[in-house]
Each structure stands twice: as C-alpha cells, then as structure tokens.
Design an enzyme around this catalytic site. Structure first.
Site, short mmCIF file in Angstrom:
data_model
loop_
_atom_site.label_atom_id
_atom_site.label_comp_id
_atom_site.label_asym_id
_atom_site.label_seq_id
_atom_site.Cartn_x
_atom_site.Cartn_y
_atom_site.Cartn_z
N ARG A 1 0.82 -1.20 0.00
CA ARG A 1 0.00 0.00 0.00
C ARG A 1 0.87 1.26 0.00
O ARG A 1 2.04 1.23 0.37
CB ARG A 1 -0.92 0.02 1.23
CG ARG A 1 -2.01 -1.03 1.21
CD ARG A 1 -2.88 -0.95 2.45
NE ARG A 1 -2.13 -1.23 3.67
CZ ARG A 1 -1.69 -0.33 4.52
NH1 ARG A 1 -1.90 0.96 4.29
NH2 ARG A 1 -1.01 -0.68 5.60
N LYS B 1 -8.57 -2.24 0.88
CA LYS B 1 -8.48 -1.35 2.02
C LYS B 1 -9.27 -0.05 1.83
O LYS B 1 -9.63 0.60 2.81
CB LYS B 1 -7.02 -1.04 2.34
CG LYS B 1 -6.27 -2.24 2.92
CD LYS B 1 -6.95 -2.80 4.18
CE LYS B 1 -6.14 -3.92 4.81
NZ LYS B 1 -6.84 -4.55 5.95
N HIS C 1 -10.46 -4.20 12.75
CA HIS C 1 -9.38 -4.84 12.00
C HIS C 1 -8.98 -6.07 12.80
O HIS C 1 -8.09 -6.03 13.65
CB HIS C 1 -8.21 -3.87 11.84
CG HIS C 1 -7.14 -4.38 10.94
ND1 HIS C 1 -5.81 -4.04 11.10
CD2 HIS C 1 -7.18 -5.20 9.86
CE1 HIS C 1 -5.09 -4.63 10.17
NE2 HIS C 1 -5.90 -5.33 9.41
N SER D 1 0.41 -6.94 12.06
CA SER D 1 1.14 -7.96 11.31
C SER D 1 2.21 -8.61 12.19
O SER D 1 2.95 -7.93 12.91
CB SER D 1 1.80 -7.32 10.09
OG SER D 1 2.52 -8.27 9.35
N LYS E 1 -2.43 -13.19 14.28
CA LYS E 1 -3.88 -13.00 14.10
C LYS E 1 -4.50 -14.06 13.21
O LYS E 1 -5.52 -14.68 13.57
CB LYS E 1 -4.12 -11.60 13.51
CG LYS E 1 -5.58 -11.26 13.19
CD LYS E 1 -5.75 -9.75 13.01
CE LYS E 1 -4.91 -9.19 11.91
NZ LYS E 1 -5.49 -9.39 10.57
N THR E 2 -3.90 -14.30 12.06
CA THR E 2 -4.45 -15.30 11.13
C THR E 2 -4.20 -16.72 11.65
O THR E 2 -5.10 -17.56 11.65
CB THR E 2 -3.81 -15.13 9.74
OG1 THR E 2 -4.16 -13.83 9.24
CG2 THR E 2 -4.34 -16.18 8.78
N ASP F 1 -9.71 -10.89 8.65
CA ASP F 1 -9.11 -9.56 8.62
C ASP F 1 -10.03 -8.40 8.99
O ASP F 1 -9.60 -7.48 9.66
CB ASP F 1 -8.52 -9.30 7.24
CG ASP F 1 -7.53 -8.14 7.23
OD1 ASP F 1 -6.70 -8.05 8.16
OD2 ASP F 1 -7.58 -7.33 6.30
N ARG G 1 1.67 -12.37 -1.69
CA ARG G 1 0.35 -12.73 -1.17
C ARG G 1 -0.44 -13.58 -2.16
O ARG G 1 -0.12 -13.64 -3.34
CB ARG G 1 -0.46 -11.47 -0.85
CG ARG G 1 0.06 -10.67 0.34
CD ARG G 1 -0.78 -9.44 0.58
NE ARG G 1 -0.33 -8.68 1.73
CZ ARG G 1 -0.82 -8.77 2.96
NH1 ARG G 1 -1.81 -9.62 3.20
NH2 ARG G 1 -0.36 -8.03 3.94
#
Length: 532
Positions: free
Chosen positions: A60, A200, A219, A239, A243-244, A258, A324
């Site tokens: 981004r 996003k 988030h 990150s 989390k994932t 997410d 990704r």
C-alpha cells in the site's frame, strides 16, 4: 467476450462516466481469468491460479492516500492521521482521470462490503485491469445474479493504474493517488497496480460509515465454536502477532481473517475472501492456505515461480516480502457459510512484545481494554546491522491506524460500550519474547499460547487464581494446566531480574508517552488504567 448481468439503469454512462471502450460488467471468474490472460496481465499458474507482478508498488501507499475536506466531514475526520485534499483538486483529478480513461476497456464488479444485509455497503469497482476485477470479486461479497438486476451502487471506486496524478494540479504528493470523497461517494485510485488498495479502500469506507450507525468496525479475525455461533471470539492484532494463525483453529469455525463489524445483532465479516501472506508458507504449518495456491482463480501476487513448471518459490522474497495470495473464503474447509457470528464472548488483543516484558496472557477490565486498544502495541525486532540490538516499539491505534478515518476514541468508546453491554471478556495475549528481550530470550512457545487461548475460550481460565501485574495493573493467571508456571511470570523467566525491571520501566514509559495524545479525550477510569 460477453458482459455479465447489470442493472440496466445503472450503467457507467448513467453515472456520467462516458466515452470508454468496451465495458465488461460482472464477469465471473473464468471470464476474468480469460480476459486477464488475453490482455497479457499475468500468467496462468498451477491449478488455474493467476500469477501477477504489481511492478513498482508491492504494498500500500499510505502517504498517497487523501480524504477530500468537505463541510460534511470536516468535524468527524481524524485529520492528524488522514491527509486532506481540497474539493477543487479532487474535481480536477476526477475530470483528468475520466479523460484519460476514454477509449479504454474497463471491468466493473458490483459487490457487497459486509455479510450482514442490514449494514452492508453496495460498492461498484471499476478497474482498468481484469485481474483487479478477479481480486476484488474474491475479497468482497458476491451478489446473486438476481440481485445484480437491481443493484444500485452507494459508492464507486475507480482504479486506473496507468493514470499518473500531477501533484501541482491534483493536490497530492506524487503520481500515485488514493482519494476518498465522502460527499460524492467516489474513490479514485491511480498510479499503482497493488490490488490491496482496492480492498483497504472499502475497509476505510466502512470504518467511517458504520460507527455513525453504532456499529463497531474492527481490524481483526474472528471465529466461533463449532455448532455454536453465540460463542464467538475476535482477534485484534497487527502484522506478525499471529492474528491469522491463531484464529485458524480447526476446532472452531472461521468467520473471517481480517475485517469485521460488531452490530446489535452480532459479528459479521466484511469480506468474502482472504488475502494471505505467502512468504515461507508451508503445507505442514498451514495446509489449507497452502492448498489455495493451486486452486482455480486464486490470485498469486508478486511471487517468484519457475517459468516452465510454474512452481512457486515461497522463500524467495526478491520481489517483495509482502508476497500474497487472494482467494474466496469457501476455499477454506472450516469457513462459515454465512460469515456471521454472535456477540463476541471473548476479545483477544494480540501483541508481539520483543522487549520480553509482557506476560503470555492477561485479563483486562473494560477500561484497560480501551487503553490497550487505543495503544495498539507490538514491536519490530532489531535489524541485522552491527550495533543495533534493541527492538523497536510500534503503536498503531485500534490495531489499524492507516484505515481509521475517525478519531481513535470514537472506536475506543464504541468498543467499550459494546463490551459493557454484551459482557465480553478481554484478554491481552503476548506472542513475543520470554526469558529476555529479542536477541537474548526466546519466542513464546506456540503450544503454550494455544493452551492459554483454549482455556480463555472455553471459560476455564476465568476460574484461575490471578495476580496483579505490577507494571500495567492487569490480572495475570498464576497457574494454567499445560503451561509451565514460570512462563506466566515473565520476570522469573529472566536470569537477570534487575535487568527485567529496567526493561519493564522502559516499556511502561513508552506506553505512557504514546498514550499522552489520547488523555484529553478519555474518561478518568481509562486514564487510571494507563498508569496501572
């Protein structure tokens, strides 16, 4: 190639976007892959995946993101975190971009942002690249073919990578621009092929719109117990905090990885797919995500691959470490069919503390939860340069500052109200270092983290004996089955406990210095939580 379904009264020319070449409406995945290959936008990979490089931009561009400063949003935007653009500059940008688009072919996807019909956002995505249409078709939620016949977009996002902005004419910083106009309900993206800007941008819209309706935008990842959506858990985290990984529990149902909302009816996923990092991805550690990299239509972004076999190299980060894959949620076997859950029973805030100070788990009061939510702490480990030995603290408010248009306390107060109303239990989980800081200690054992999370989620941890942490004032369990008792007291894991005290004092001061910006806007009990 034929176009798909579209509301006949809602074509682009009905929105004042005329003079384009061929416009393809709502093509499905096979047609989008076919178009992207025909236009030489990328390469067909194993299993029918689509392999693409995004060129100069492999992530981004937050410094090139702007919000148009109009009277309707003047008092509600967090301007210290969101760069303003003047309305006249946006109008010039819009006119110049549409002029640039004339005669060129475009791909339109009409999609939903949000699984809850009461709160979803109807979004029209207009893309210059066919594979961007494929990407956003994965990441947002797909209307039925019948719903497309009456679809009316609330917001339109135009993504034109070949257009280069002019900073002098358009009031921006460079040739790359992401400009949000809440009054005109238009977002313009130019000068970047990185597909994450599409995703996003919708998240940013929802982060502005939903809190105004009393819906918390988060988030986070989320899951619920098998056969029991009422037993829902959400996982906030930046990150690298897990989390994932930690939400992808085979013993629970994945709601999403997410972006979620929390309404009066419960939790709902904003998205219809996942955008997973693939660096060092392995079939052993994350088999289901790994399997998506050989499934039809998955977008493989910025990965090195063998030119003949198309075999992916998950370790080669020469293009970017931010490699990704994007795929629909139903490619994950334990994903929820509805993407809906109940009110969160447990809220987990994940942090990776490379200072070795925080315990592996702590129970938070509502005021403490708001404090840690606003802080959004994690840490980056020190680099490999000679002489660089200390970790770097990172504070990203609400665990997602780049996507937050409103002031942080707007989200913090809403979260606090919902915690109080629905009785959620809040936990701070440290997946970082123990036995010393980064370079001396070791990473928190994943087995211990999972054992602590399971105890929190099944309710057994609430009956444990707790002690008061002397540094932050939260409750820390003294003993948990399956976890070494010494691990629960980070000071005891250090060989030099005096050094721990010095490090702890330093971290507390870092928190206090960062939190000073919120003190004028928060209640006394949160201020009290800030000083333990």
């Amino acid at each position: 190639m034929t176009t798909g379904r579209v509301n006949p009264s809602q074509r682009l020319e009905d929105q004042g976007i005329a003079g384009l070449g061929q416009v393809y409406y709502n093509l499905m995945e096979p047609a989008l892959v076919e178009a992207a290959l025909k236009r030489e936008e990328g390469t067909l990979g194993q299993g029918g995946t689509f392999l693409v490089s995004t060129g100069e931009h492999t992530g981004r561009s937050p410094k090139d993101k702007f919000v148009v400063r109009t009277p309707s949003v003047e008092d509600s935007i967090w301007w210290e975190n969101n760069k303003p653009m003047e309305p006249a500059a946006f109008d010039q940008l819009y006119d110049d971009m549409l002029e640039h688009m004339k005669g060129r072919d475009y791909f339109v996807q009409d999609l939903f942002g949000g699984a809850d019909p009461e709160h979803r956002l109807d979004v029209r995505m207009v893309t210059e690249l066919a594979w961007h249409g494929l990407f956003i078709r994965h990441l947002l939620r797909r209307p039925s073919r019948e719903e497309l016949d009456t679809f009316t977009p609330e917001f339109t996002i135009i993504n034109c990578p070949s257009f280069k902005a002019d900073p002098e004419k358009h009031g921006c910083r460079s040739g790359t621009v992401i400009a949000l106009n809440f009054d005109k309900k238009v977002i313009l993206i130019g000068g970047t092929e990185y597909a994450g800007e599409n995703k996003k941008s919708v998240f940013t819209l929802l982060n502005y719109i939903l809190p105004g309706k009393g819906v918390m935008a988060m988030h986070c990842s989320a899951n619920h117990a098998i056969g029991n959506p009422v037993d829902t858990a959400v996982f906030f985290g930046l990150s690298g905090t897990g989390k994932t990984t930690l939400s992808a529990d085979p013993e629970r149902v994945l709601i999403g990885d997410d972006e979620h909302g929390w309404s009066d009816r419960g939790t709902f996923n904003f998205e219809g797919g996942c955008y997973a990092k693939t660096i060092n991805l392995s079939a052993e550690a994350e088999p289901e995500i790994y399997a998506t990299t050989q499934k039809f239509g998955t977008v493989i972004e910025n990965m090195v691959f063998d030119p003949e076999t198309k075999e992916l190299d998950f370790e080669d980060d020469s293009l970017t470490a931010n490699m990704r894959c994007a795929y629909p949620l139903d490619y994950i076997s334990n994903a929820s069919e509805t993407s809906l859950g109940g009110h969160p029973k447990n809220i987990i805030m994940l942090t990776c503390d490379a200072f070795g100070v925080l315990p592996p788990i702590a129970r938070l009061t509502p005021a403490q939860a708001m404090y840690h939510f606003l802080s959004g702490f994690t840490s980056k480990v020190a680099g490999t340069e000679k002489g660089v030995t200390e970790p770097e603290p990172t504070f990203s408010t609400c665990f997602g500052a780049p996507f937050m248009p409103r002031r942080p306390e707007a989200y913090g107060n809403l979260l606090r109200e919902k915690i109080a109303k629905h009785g959620a239990t809040c936990w701070l989980v440290n997946t970082g270092w123990t036995g010393g800081a980064y370079g001396t200690g070791s990473r928190m054992p994943i087995k211990a983290t999972r054992a602590l999370l399971h105890a929190a989620l099944d309710g057994s941890l609430n009956s444990a004996t707790f002690r008061k942490d002397p540094n932050f004032g939260f409750d820390v369990p003294v003993q948990v089955a399956g976890v070494a008792e010494v691990l629960l007291d980070p000071r005891r894991t250090w060989d030099d406990q005096a050094a721990y005290d010095v490090q702890a004092k330093k971290l507390v001061e870092m928190f206090a210095d960062n939190f000073a910006q919120y003190v004028p806007f928060i209640d006394e009990d949160v201020k009290a939580a800030a000083i333990g």
